[in-house]
Design a protein around this motif. Structure first.
Motif, PDB file in Angstrom:
ATOM      1  N   ILE A 162     -37.420 -53.360  -4.249  1.00  0.00           N
ATOM      2  CA  ILE A 162     -36.285 -54.008  -2.513  1.00  0.00           C
ATOM      3  C   ILE A 162     -36.011 -55.376  -2.606  1.00  0.00           C
ATOM      4  CG2 ILE A 162     -35.858 -51.521  -1.316  1.00  0.00           C
ATOM      5  CD1 ILE A 162     -37.666 -53.408   0.300  1.00  0.00           C
ATOM      6  N   VAL A 219     -44.089 -50.021  -1.175  1.00  0.00           N
ATOM      7  CA  VAL A 219     -42.902 -49.263  -1.452  1.00  0.00           C
ATOM      8  C   VAL A 219     -42.870 -48.396  -2.617  1.00  0.00           C
ATOM      9  CG1 VAL A 219     -40.238 -49.667  -1.488  1.00  0.00           C
ATOM     10  CG2 VAL A 219     -41.883 -50.887   0.180  1.00  0.00           C
ATOM     11  N   ILE A 266     -40.036 -47.726   8.306  1.00  0.00           N
ATOM     12  CA  ILE A 266     -38.736 -46.973   7.502  1.00  0.00           C
ATOM     13  C   ILE A 266     -37.935 -47.930   8.213  1.00  0.00           C
ATOM     14  CG2 ILE A 266     -38.525 -45.042   9.076  1.00  0.00           C
ATOM     15  CD1 ILE A 266     -37.687 -43.746   6.446  1.00  0.00           C
ATOM     16  N   SER A 293     -40.484 -42.149   5.150  1.00  0.00           N
ATOM     17  CA  SER A 293     -41.277 -42.361   5.682  1.00  0.00           C
ATOM     18  C   SER A 293     -42.263 -41.224   6.723  1.00  0.00           C
ATOM     19  CB  SER A 293     -41.613 -43.739   5.884  1.00  0.00           C
ATOM     20  OG  SER A 293     -42.991 -44.566   5.953  1.00  0.00           O
ATOM     21  N   ILE A 330     -38.239 -51.771   6.247  1.00  0.00           N
ATOM     22  CA  ILE A 330     -37.536 -51.808   5.279  1.00  0.00           C
ATOM     23  C   ILE A 330     -35.880 -51.907   4.916  1.00  0.00           C
ATOM     24  CG2 ILE A 330     -37.463 -50.701   3.303  1.00  0.00           C
ATOM     25  CD1 ILE A 330     -40.008 -52.060   3.431  1.00  0.00           C
ATOM     26  N   SER A 331     -36.031 -50.968   6.432  1.00  0.00           N
ATOM     27  CA  SER A 331     -33.959 -50.325   6.598  1.00  0.00           C
ATOM     28  C   SER A 331     -33.388 -52.046   6.974  1.00  0.00           C
ATOM     29  CB  SER A 331     -33.255 -49.255   7.121  1.00  0.00           C
ATOM     30  OG  SER A 331     -33.703 -49.715   8.666  1.00  0.00           O
ATOM     31  N   VAL A 346     -28.578 -45.740   7.602  1.00  0.00           N
ATOM     32  CA  VAL A 346     -29.101 -46.698   7.456  1.00  0.00           C
ATOM     33  C   VAL A 346     -27.505 -48.244   8.338  1.00  0.00           C
ATOM     34  CG1 VAL A 346     -29.275 -48.815   6.557  1.00  0.00           C
ATOM     35  CG2 VAL A 346     -30.651 -46.880   5.215  1.00  0.00           C
ATOM     36  N   LEU A 352     -34.467 -43.551   2.525  1.00  0.00           N
ATOM     37  CA  LEU A 352     -35.971 -43.779   2.529  1.00  0.00           C
ATOM     38  C   LEU A 352     -36.533 -42.807   3.665  1.00  0.00           C
ATOM     39  CD1 LEU A 352     -34.482 -47.471   4.245  1.00  0.00           C
ATOM     40  CD2 LEU A 352     -34.768 -47.383   1.445  1.00  0.00           C
ATOM     41  N   TYR A 407     -29.016 -45.131  -1.252  1.00  0.00           N
ATOM     42  CA  TYR A 407     -30.568 -45.840  -0.940  1.00  0.00           C
ATOM     43  C   TYR A 407     -30.996 -44.300  -0.160  1.00  0.00           C
ATOM     44  CZ  TYR A 407     -32.054 -50.187  -3.174  1.00  0.00           C
ATOM     45  OH  TYR A 407     -32.474 -50.692  -4.390  1.00  0.00           O
TER      46      TYR A 407
END
Length: 257
Positions: free
Chosen positions: A173, A168, A132, A126, A135-136, A48, A124, A122
């Protein structure tokens, strides 16, 4: 292990089944990809972090260094459409594509090489490379639909970029906003942007598609590895090793074969 840029790797011309946005124009002689990656299951392991050209890096950006050959810098001028094209190619040539993204440390600032680390704890994961990355982006404080590569991929049906449409699992989040920086640059990235999108655009082919490009590589190496790493990067690394994650890494015993 395999280094795709090593001599001896078999790069073959690939004709995509789907329509390309830009890659067929950037490489009119043909898009070359590593033969070794056909029919494989791919697991991307991005982190990320922010990026000077694409706002964020991530799973989609990982393919830039894997599916394009040494002249991939030609594609920087239209990097967002390039990444969408590469995602389409991945879905055509790989059996499966999965991503696990490390957000234990997250990178803020002029990424990918000159960032500050933030401990965020975190992880993640996917099958949807667009989701993904989206979301990041949301975690870092960005609107995914304002990031061209994510919006274009979403509109092309290659994944989901709207957070409201992404399921999610795990920690919520909804209230996360890390307020990461969007437009920070290094000296090197400022010059590159002048070439790709600024007043030096007419000189792009001369500067980046002739032997003169070696001067750019040399300048980048001197700046990042001689100056930035020595005086800025290494102190940050030492600070990172003082965190819980750093102490955990230090506790690992490396067993040489």
């Amino acid at each position: 292990s395999t280094v795709l840029d090593d001599p001896g790797q078999d790069w073959v011309t690939y004709k995509p089944k789907g329509n390309m946005n830009v890659l067929d124009k950037i490489y009119p002689e043909g898009i070359k990809v590593p033969r070794k990656l056909f029919g494989t299951n791919i697991i991307h392991l991005p982190t990320v972090k922010t990026h000077v050209f694409t706002t964020i890096t991530g799973a989609m950006k990982n393919a830039f260094g894997g599916l394009l050959h040494q002249n991939r810098h030609w594609a920087h001028a239209d990097i967002h459409n390039t990444l969408v094209d590469l995602l389409r190619i991945q879905y055509e040539i790989h059996d499966n594509v999965f991503a696990v993204m490390d957000g234990t440390f997250a990178g803020d600032g002029p990424g990918p090489r000159a960032m500050s680390f933030k401990v965020k704890n975190y992880i993640l994961a996917s099958y949807d490379q667009v989701a993904i990355d989206s979301i990041s982006a949301k975690l870092m404080g960005f609107d995914p639909m304002q990031i061209p590569k994510l919006r274009i991929a979403h509109e092309a049906g290659l994944g989901i970029a709207k957070p409201s449409e992404i399921k999610v699992d795990g920690d919520s989040i909804e209230k996360q906003n890390w307020n990461f920086s969007k437009n920070k640059n290094t000296f090197a990235s400022r010059v590159q942007k002048l070439i790709y999108w600024g007043p030096l655009k007419p000189l792009e082919k001369l500067l980046l598609r002739t032997p003169l490009v070696n001067l750019a590589f040399l300048a980048s190496n001197l700046y990042h590895n001689s100056f930035w790493l020595r005086f800025i990067g290494k102190p940050r690394v030492r600070k990172a090793f003082e965190t819980n994650w750093g102490r955990l890494l230090s506790s690992y015993k490396i067993v040489k074969p």
